[in-house]
Design a protein around this motif. Structure first.
Motif, short mmCIF file in Angstrom:
data_model
loop_
_atom_site.label_atom_id
_atom_site.label_comp_id
_atom_site.label_asym_id
_atom_site.label_seq_id
_atom_site.Cartn_x
_atom_site.Cartn_y
_atom_site.Cartn_z
N UNK A 1 0.84 -1.22 0.00
CA UNK A 1 0.00 0.00 0.00
C UNK A 1 0.86 1.25 0.00
N UNK A 2 0.59 2.15 -0.88
CA UNK A 2 1.36 3.37 -0.95
C UNK A 2 0.53 4.53 -0.40
N UNK A 3 1.20 5.39 0.31
CA UNK A 3 0.53 6.56 0.87
C UNK A 3 0.08 7.46 -0.27
N UNK A 4 -1.13 8.02 -0.14
CA UNK A 4 -1.53 9.04 -1.11
C UNK A 4 -2.24 10.19 -0.40
N UNK A 5 -2.70 11.15 -1.20
CA UNK A 5 -3.20 12.40 -0.63
C UNK A 5 -4.56 12.26 0.03
N UNK A 6 -5.14 11.05 0.00
CA UNK A 6 -6.44 10.86 0.64
C UNK A 6 -6.29 10.32 2.07
N UNK A 7 -5.07 10.17 2.52
CA UNK A 7 -4.85 9.58 3.85
C UNK A 7 -5.54 10.39 4.94
N UNK A 8 -6.11 9.71 5.89
CA UNK A 8 -6.73 10.38 7.02
C UNK A 8 -6.73 9.49 8.24
N UNK A 9 -7.23 10.03 9.34
CA UNK A 9 -7.25 9.27 10.59
C UNK A 9 -6.04 9.57 11.44
N UNK A 10 -5.56 8.60 12.18
CA UNK A 10 -4.47 8.81 13.11
C UNK A 10 -3.28 7.92 12.77
N UNK A 11 -2.15 8.55 12.54
CA UNK A 11 -0.87 7.87 12.33
C UNK A 11 0.01 8.20 13.54
N UNK A 12 -0.07 7.41 14.62
CA UNK A 12 0.75 7.77 15.78
C UNK A 12 2.23 7.81 15.42
N UNK A 13 2.95 8.68 16.11
CA UNK A 13 4.42 8.69 16.04
C UNK A 13 4.90 7.68 17.07
N UNK A 14 5.52 6.61 16.60
CA UNK A 14 5.97 5.58 17.54
C UNK A 14 7.28 5.98 18.19
N UNK A 15 7.38 5.76 19.51
CA UNK A 15 8.70 5.90 20.14
C UNK A 15 9.54 4.69 19.76
N UNK A 16 10.83 4.81 19.85
CA UNK A 16 11.68 3.63 19.68
C UNK A 16 11.98 3.06 21.06
N UNK A 17 11.58 1.82 21.30
CA UNK A 17 11.78 1.24 22.64
C UNK A 17 13.23 0.77 22.83
N UNK A 18 13.82 1.17 23.93
CA UNK A 18 15.17 0.72 24.26
C UNK A 18 15.15 -0.03 25.60
N UNK A 19 16.10 -0.93 25.73
CA UNK A 19 16.40 -1.48 27.05
C UNK A 19 17.23 -0.44 27.80
N UNK A 20 17.30 -0.56 29.12
CA UNK A 20 18.08 0.43 29.89
C UNK A 20 19.54 0.51 29.45
N UNK A 21 20.09 -0.56 28.86
CA UNK A 21 21.48 -0.50 28.42
C UNK A 21 21.64 0.05 27.01
N UNK A 22 20.54 0.49 26.39
CA UNK A 22 20.65 1.12 25.08
C UNK A 22 20.32 0.19 23.91
N UNK A 23 20.19 -1.11 24.19
CA UNK A 23 19.81 -2.02 23.10
C UNK A 23 18.35 -1.80 22.72
#
Lengths: 310, 310, 310, 310
Positions: free
Chosen positions: B1-23
């Protein structure tokens, strides 16, 4: 009455009322002063950034300060005297004190970058205005682009006995209040008054972190008074209840660049200002924006302060 | 599926999950993807500024994008490919599309100042990634210090057929949405999708000004979904009711510099992340701040979505 | 050979040579290295801001560093490892040292504002790369918008034993050199090496203030070598004579944003680079600008180094 | 005499002379005016940024302007009227014209970002001062942080018939002159006068790109006059010869923040100013810096203008 480090409560930042043609609207000054007293404010601050001070001629500035002082019935009035040069700062500061001001507020010039530059600036400012005038540090990085660490503020306080208050307006700023109160607790800084700005958007927690009150121009000063009073009385839930009812409008008023237009429009709707005009260059609300403020005011009106136990 | 100009709704910005040691914490990626689908999100955006993208190695970035794409069950995923140089931008963009991305998001480099520089930058970026990849303009002046007027955005849209969406994050920004929709109405700009950011702090009115939805990482994506849906259905009061219940937390999360720490902490409390760790350099919440978030979450929990008719 | 605090002389900032299509031009790397050795340089610095480091993939960056190290025949090579995240900084730093680098250079991230933030950043950076890698502080406020006072630099030096050098590039910056040498004189800071940048535009006086040499990419490194040598020998007038002959070109090369284009064009004319291409986004000289550089080079050619007794 | 678009030659930026205690030094104003006339200047500019205008009270500013106008013996004097508000701008502009000024100079306020904001600002400024006052656009991004593209300048020129001159002070700025002269050549912009600033550091080539002269405060205005005259006469080599003799001092004077201290010190040494004092907050030269200026002046004195055929 002179400002000292025990000041607390709410010192609203007064807007400067103009007629649509740019003349100063003295009738609205008188009406504003009455409203501030009625709201329960402890004092007042005039000629701040949101008071459009840089657009005033020196004589106008002094007249406005004097008229507000006259209207405030002996409540303490702080006069903003920030200026690009110390000559103008001194002349306004001394004249304002002669007219009955309780103290003055000084913002750093935007060119300052290093800790040393900031501390030197305040030393020179105090030398310029004289050691006998109580002054407030204005800490507002978002607009002034000057970053003052807690250590710098402590240093300014320790070096300048006439420094009695911090207008706290960093964003984020909660940790700064904790750090400064920590300095007082460990004895490395004498106590000062901390009043907070940012349109009131974090007042709920600022009080819990140790602020003494608010210094900001939100169009409903009575809400600021309520939150400060309830938090001091330990009535936390009630404080948050009334605060939360206002947050939708607070965040709308706190938009950079248009905030003053929102605030003046709201105050005009409330009958406090005859006109919401700003001196040019200024911002103007679109029809859509006015309708949005009207909608938020409508929703706010449904919130019953008495039902909230206030 | 390719994004086009009809997109709507909610596209959350995902955080990048890290372990406490940075992995990188891949288990949390999977859990996040499930939660986004369950929340009613229409798509997802990964490797944005709040996804700590600049701290990732190229290979890590691609792996994260691929894992999110895999987890989102054919919902469209937009991959942030902003980079100081076009070589890195191209290689990530093409590799991400190969792995199934729906489109890419491109922020201007902070050194751009004039309208001409901004338009030239997007021309060069499109030349670099290729004309066949749908892209999103990221407009975020507060962090990027690049100011794009509505006219500049129109020009970028008109010059680059592969531009399909604006991530709108100006502050204040309501008038910008109105201006762009005005351009579409007068025929001077082809329609594009407008999704809004700023942590959701103005989503209530952004929808009324013509936004198609939200693209932001607020820790309760289901609220964003509710507000977008209700506003599209014309249920204005209900949209504001649920929005207002979240504003105290929204404004707390929207503090510059500590916002991501608030967001990750909240998501950890909700069970979406195993750890709230950021890669260094990052921000950390103080004990007092964590207690404040806990308090706000407690108040929010009292708000009953069902009672609000949602 | 490991960099230490006794380093002096000239460590030119090497440009990264590209072919017009963006590929790395390894032949020019070898030619540059030979020319630097022939010019009398004491060492070399690669992957700096003027080395277009942010536009390189990690593997490319390491290969470029390794090839320069190989070409410099055991002269010390400093590798720029500045990065938005410490993971990338660490991996490049350790890999570069494995390939024979003498030390690394670290610029602060542009978001740092306060003294405490800057000092914390360097502490974290050292923790990330390891205590065993000698590093250089890069102080370049005009481009990085981070202001480091002499006191902050002293603190970084005192806290981090692996800090051996300051790349001094403040503008104006002469007083900063005097202040730092004053700290050494009063015993409050251990001695470090200070090499100066700013394209060499103040090298004449920087040497008189106490700098140990130059670290900048001016297209005639032999001039930098001559000035450093003559000033150290106390031959002040001769140093200024040769310096002044270059000032018209120095000031032309020191134009923000186009400086690298001027430098690469000059180096191409001198036969040191096959092409003056930059990776995109980059700057390009207009026909008029090229003619101006040609004119300045013509005037410079009339200056006879021998006649000046050098 | 009113300023118009045919203005050319050299309009030095006059410093404002102060006594060490901050009072205005009127004797030095008279001496400066005589020296400017003797140097061959075509006109004069007062109350610019380097004239410490923001530190003056309104009445002082007007008196200084009037005294310079009186001293300049009917040569045209441009008065800087930049101000945070249009009320102050208008009152100074109209009063200065009443006292015999030839025109006024207006800098944009630093908060302007977009092309539209800049153009709107100048429209409002012209509306404020009146259509009958010739004005100069001051374009100085390094200090004002406002970026005006050639297109924006063209638009301001086209929209405002009273715009007659550009004070060009972009850095780098040579291409901007070429672009504006290109607009005149293709008929899309009416001719205006372009005088250049930046302390004169690029005057050699600015004249070749089409500038009409210089507007800057370098402490040797006769050099500016010579270069402008020689370049207009097509005597390129001679122009560069005399220019190059001054470049070491020019570059020293062009250090941000201390430049005015260097300039006033040099002018004091030349007998043009009784004191090099600035009003506070200002900068002060260290002993080492004064010695460096002395050294540069000594070297410059060896350059024989007559030998250079001037």
């Amino acid at each position: 009455m002179r400002l000292d480090a025990t000041a607390q409560g709410v010192y609203p930042i007064a807007p400067t009322p103009f007629h649509p043609d740019g003349r100063i609207d003295e009738g609205s000054i008188d009406r504003l002063a009455e409203a501030y007293i009625a709201s329960g404010a402890t004092g007042l601050t005039v000629l701040g950034i949101m008071g459009e001070a840089p657009k005033l001629e020196p004589e106008e500035a002094l007249n406005i300060a004097a008229r507000f002082i006259g209207g405030m019935a002996r409540l303490p009035v702080i006069v903003g005297v920030s200026a690009p040069g110390f000559a103008a700062m001194r002349s306004l500061a001394r004249a304002a004190m002669d007219r009955g001001a309780a103290g003055v507020m000084i913002a750093p010039v935007p060119s300052l970058r290093t800790d040393d530059q900031i501390m030197a600036y305040y030393r020179q400012a105090v030398e310029a205005i004289g050691l006998d005038i109580p002054f407030v540090i204005q800490d507002y990085p978002l607009t002034l682009s000057v970053q003052m660490t807690p250590k710098v503020i402590r240093q300014i306080v320790e070096e300048n006995p006439s420094c009695v208050m911090l207008k706290h307006e960093d964003w984020p700023g909660l940790e700064k209040i904790s750090a400064l109160r920590g300095f007082q607790a460990d004895g490395s800084m004498r106590p000062i008054s901390i009043l907070t700005g940012n349109g009131g958007l974090f007042l709920d927690f600022e009080m819990e972190r140790g602020a003494d009150g608010a210094m900001t121009g939100y169009a409903f000063p009575e809400m600021l008074v309520d939150v400060v009073r309830l938090q001091k009385a330990g009535r936390r839930e009630e404080a948050h209840d009334i605060f939360d009812a206002h947050v939708p409008l607070l965040r709308y008023e706190q938009q950079q660049g248009v905030g003053l237009a929102v605030r003046k429009y709201t105050m005009m709707k409330r009958g406090l200002l005859t006109s919401d005009a700003q001196r040019k260059p200024g911002s103007v609300l679109s029809v859509a924006a006015r309708a949005e403020v009207d909608y938020l005011l409508g929703r706010l009106a449904k919130f019953d302060r008495r039902a909230a136990g206030i």
